[in-house]
Design a protein around this motif. Structure first.
Motif, PDB file in Angstrom:
ATOM      1  N   GLU A   1       6.399  -3.608  -0.747  1.00 16.10           N
ATOM      2  CA  GLU A   1       5.510  -4.766  -0.611  1.00 16.10           C
ATOM      3  C   GLU A   1       4.341  -4.454   0.320  1.00 16.10           C
ATOM      4  N   VAL A   2       4.631  -3.773   1.403  1.00 16.47           N
ATOM      5  CA  VAL A   2       3.580  -3.392   2.348  1.00 16.47           C
ATOM      6  C   VAL A   2       2.563  -2.479   1.670  1.00 16.47           C
ATOM      7  N   ALA A   3       3.063  -1.451   1.001  1.00 15.59           N
ATOM      8  CA  ALA A   3       2.155  -0.505   0.338  1.00 15.59           C
ATOM      9  C   ALA A   3       1.328  -1.192  -0.740  1.00 15.59           C
ATOM     10  N   ARG A   4       1.947  -2.064  -1.510  1.00 17.41           N
ATOM     11  CA  ARG A   4       1.222  -2.779  -2.569  1.00 17.41           C
ATOM     12  C   ARG A   4       0.080  -3.611  -1.968  1.00 17.41           C
ATOM     13  N   ALA A   5       0.358  -4.312  -0.871  1.00 13.70           N
ATOM     14  CA  ALA A   5      -0.668  -5.141  -0.234  1.00 13.70           C
ATOM     15  C   ALA A   5      -1.814  -4.279   0.314  1.00 13.70           C
ATOM     16  N   TYR A   6      -1.477  -3.167   0.957  1.00 14.91           N
ATOM     17  CA  TYR A   6      -2.524  -2.290   1.498  1.00 14.91           C
ATOM     18  C   TYR A   6      -3.329  -1.645   0.375  1.00 14.91           C
ATOM     19  N   ARG A   7      -2.653  -1.274  -0.715  1.00 11.36           N
ATOM     20  CA  ARG A   7      -3.349  -0.648  -1.846  1.00 11.36           C
ATOM     21  C   ARG A   7      -4.274  -1.635  -2.553  1.00 11.36           C
ATOM     22  N   GLU A   8      -3.986  -2.926  -2.485  1.00 11.24           N
ATOM     23  CA  GLU A   8      -4.905  -3.909  -3.064  1.00 11.24           C
ATOM     24  C   GLU A   8      -6.246  -3.862  -2.344  1.00 11.24           C
ATOM     25  N   ARG A   9      -6.205  -3.704  -1.046  1.00 11.84           N
ATOM     26  CA  ARG A   9      -7.445  -3.650  -0.264  1.00 11.84           C
ATOM     27  C   ARG A   9      -8.024  -2.238  -0.224  1.00 11.84           C
ATOM     28  N   PHE A  10      -7.168  -1.228  -0.170  1.00 12.95           N
ATOM     29  CA  PHE A  10      -7.591   0.180  -0.085  1.00 12.95           C
ATOM     30  C   PHE A  10      -6.930   0.954  -1.225  1.00 12.95           C
ATOM     31  N   PRO A  11      -7.500   0.918  -2.429  1.00 12.20           N
ATOM     32  CA  PRO A  11      -6.840   1.464  -3.619  1.00 12.20           C
ATOM     33  C   PRO A  11      -6.453   2.944  -3.539  1.00 12.20           C
ATOM     34  N   ASP A  12      -7.181   3.746  -2.800  1.00 10.84           N
ATOM     35  CA  ASP A  12      -6.893   5.182  -2.726  1.00 10.84           C
ATOM     36  C   ASP A  12      -6.111   5.569  -1.480  1.00 10.84           C
ATOM     37  N   LEU A  13      -5.540   4.588  -0.798  1.00 14.46           N
ATOM     38  CA  LEU A  13      -4.828   4.840   0.459  1.00 14.46           C
ATOM     39  C   LEU A  13      -3.630   5.754   0.232  1.00 14.46           C
ATOM     40  N   PRO A  14      -3.562   6.884   0.946  1.00 16.36           N
ATOM     41  CA  PRO A  14      -2.357   7.723   0.873  1.00 16.36           C
ATOM     42  C   PRO A  14      -1.166   6.979   1.492  1.00 16.36           C
ATOM     43  N   VAL A  15      -0.034   7.000   0.787  1.00 22.41           N
ATOM     44  CA  VAL A  15       1.160   6.316   1.269  1.00 22.41           C
ATOM     45  C   VAL A  15       2.321   7.306   1.298  1.00 22.41           C
ATOM     46  N   LEU A  16       2.967   7.398   2.465  1.00 26.07           N
ATOM     47  CA  LEU A  16       4.177   8.198   2.618  1.00 26.07           C
ATOM     48  C   LEU A  16       5.315   7.229   2.885  1.00 26.07           C
ATOM     49  N   TYR A  17       6.309   7.241   1.992  1.00 28.84           N
ATOM     50  CA  TYR A  17       7.486   6.402   2.138  1.00 28.84           C
ATOM     51  C   TYR A  17       8.586   7.251   2.758  1.00 28.84           C
ATOM     52  N   VAL A  18       9.228   6.736   3.812  1.00 31.63           N
ATOM     53  CA  VAL A  18      10.358   7.444   4.403  1.00 31.63           C
ATOM     54  C   VAL A  18      11.596   6.567   4.233  1.00 31.63           C
TER      55      VAL A  18
ATOM     56  N   LEU B   1      -1.153  -7.291  10.316  1.00 32.36           N
ATOM     57  CA  LEU B   1      -2.248  -6.400  10.711  1.00 32.36           C
ATOM     58  C   LEU B   1      -3.282  -6.292   9.589  1.00 32.36           C
ATOM     59  N   LEU B   2      -2.804  -6.193   8.354  1.00 28.14           N
ATOM     60  CA  LEU B   2      -3.711  -6.125   7.207  1.00 28.14           C
ATOM     61  C   LEU B   2      -4.557  -7.385   7.129  1.00 28.14           C
ATOM     62  N   HIS B   3      -3.928  -8.544   7.251  1.00 31.72           N
ATOM     63  CA  HIS B   3      -4.645  -9.819   7.171  1.00 31.72           C
ATOM     64  C   HIS B   3      -5.596 -10.012   8.347  1.00 31.72           C
ATOM     65  N   ALA B   4      -5.326  -9.324   9.465  1.00 29.02           N
ATOM     66  CA  ALA B   4      -6.219  -9.380  10.624  1.00 29.02           C
ATOM     67  C   ALA B   4      -7.421  -8.451  10.455  1.00 29.02           C
ATOM     68  N   GLY B   5      -7.434  -7.688   9.363  1.00 27.51           N
ATOM     69  CA  GLY B   5      -8.583  -6.827   9.079  1.00 27.51           C
ATOM     70  C   GLY B   5      -8.459  -5.406   9.587  1.00 27.51           C
ATOM     71  N   ILE B   6      -7.262  -4.994   9.989  1.00 27.19           N
ATOM     72  CA  ILE B   6      -7.063  -3.627  10.464  1.00 27.19           C
ATOM     73  C   ILE B   6      -7.174  -2.671   9.279  1.00 27.19           C
ATOM     74  N   ALA B   7      -8.070  -1.698   9.386  1.00 30.26           N
ATOM     75  CA  ALA B   7      -8.238  -0.684   8.337  1.00 30.26           C
ATOM     76  C   ALA B   7      -7.544   0.600   8.784  1.00 30.26           C
ATOM     77  N   VAL B   8      -6.896   1.270   7.849  1.00 34.51           N
ATOM     78  CA  VAL B   8      -6.223   2.530   8.146  1.00 34.51           C
ATOM     79  C   VAL B   8      -6.583   3.556   7.081  1.00 34.51           C
ATOM     80  N   ASP B   9      -6.366   4.824   7.420  1.00 36.86           N
ATOM     81  CA  ASP B   9      -6.658   5.924   6.507  1.00 36.86           C
ATOM     82  C   ASP B   9      -5.431   6.394   5.737  1.00 36.86           C
ATOM     83  N   ALA B  10      -4.243   6.048   6.233  1.00 37.04           N
ATOM     84  CA  ALA B  10      -2.987   6.405   5.563  1.00 37.04           C
ATOM     85  C   ALA B  10      -1.892   5.488   6.087  1.00 37.04           C
ATOM     86  N   LEU B  11      -0.826   5.383   5.298  1.00 35.69           N
ATOM     87  CA  LEU B  11       0.296   4.521   5.626  1.00 35.69           C
ATOM     88  C   LEU B  11       1.576   5.338   5.588  1.00 35.69           C
ATOM     89  N   LEU B  12       2.357   5.265   6.670  1.00 36.43           N
ATOM     90  CA  LEU B  12       3.685   5.880   6.744  1.00 36.43           C
ATOM     91  C   LEU B  12       4.660   4.722   6.905  1.00 36.43           C
TER      92      LEU B  12
END
Length: 111
Positions: free
Chosen positions: A63-80, A40-51
């Motif tokens: 790995e997912v959070a690291r990849a999203y943070r490369e594109r969106f450095p301030d992305l809030p991430v909640l790990y469950v 989804l990230l490589h397809a260009g999907i932008a999100v405001d937060a990651l759960l």
């Protein structure tokens, strides 16, 4: 509307999170594992937060959070995770223990 990506390999938990976020007024999109989230990230999907779950097939939550943070450095991430006691704090991320209540997630997202 705030868009949250839910990355969870357990279909029951994923559906609970999707419903809870939508009921709280968020737009929720889903990925059934880490690999799907990265696609989804490589397809260009932008999100405001990651759960994201941490232990998943194809790519783990770190790995997912690291990849999203490369594109969106301030992305809030909640790990469950069911293994929160084994986790180290993550800069800019919040770790929530499974089982969790949606009120915990919504509160952590700031609503």
């Amino acid at each position: 509307m705030t868009k949250i990506l839910v990355v969870e390999d357990d279909p029951f938990i994923r559906e609970m999170a999707m419903t809870g976020l939508e009921d709280a007024g968020y737009e929720a999109i889903e990925a059934a594992n880490g690999g799907e989230a990265l696609r989804l990230l490589h397809a260009g999907i932008a999100v405001d937060a990651l759960l994201t779950d941490i232990r998943m097939p194809e790519a783990n939550g770190w790995e997912v959070a690291r990849a999203y943070r490369e594109r969106f450095p301030d992305l809030p991430v909640l790990y469950v995770t069911g293994y929160a006691e084994q986790m180290q704090p993550v800069p800019g991320g919040i770790i929530i223990s499974k089982p969790y209540r949606m009120s915990q997630v919504v509160s952590a997202l700031g609503t």
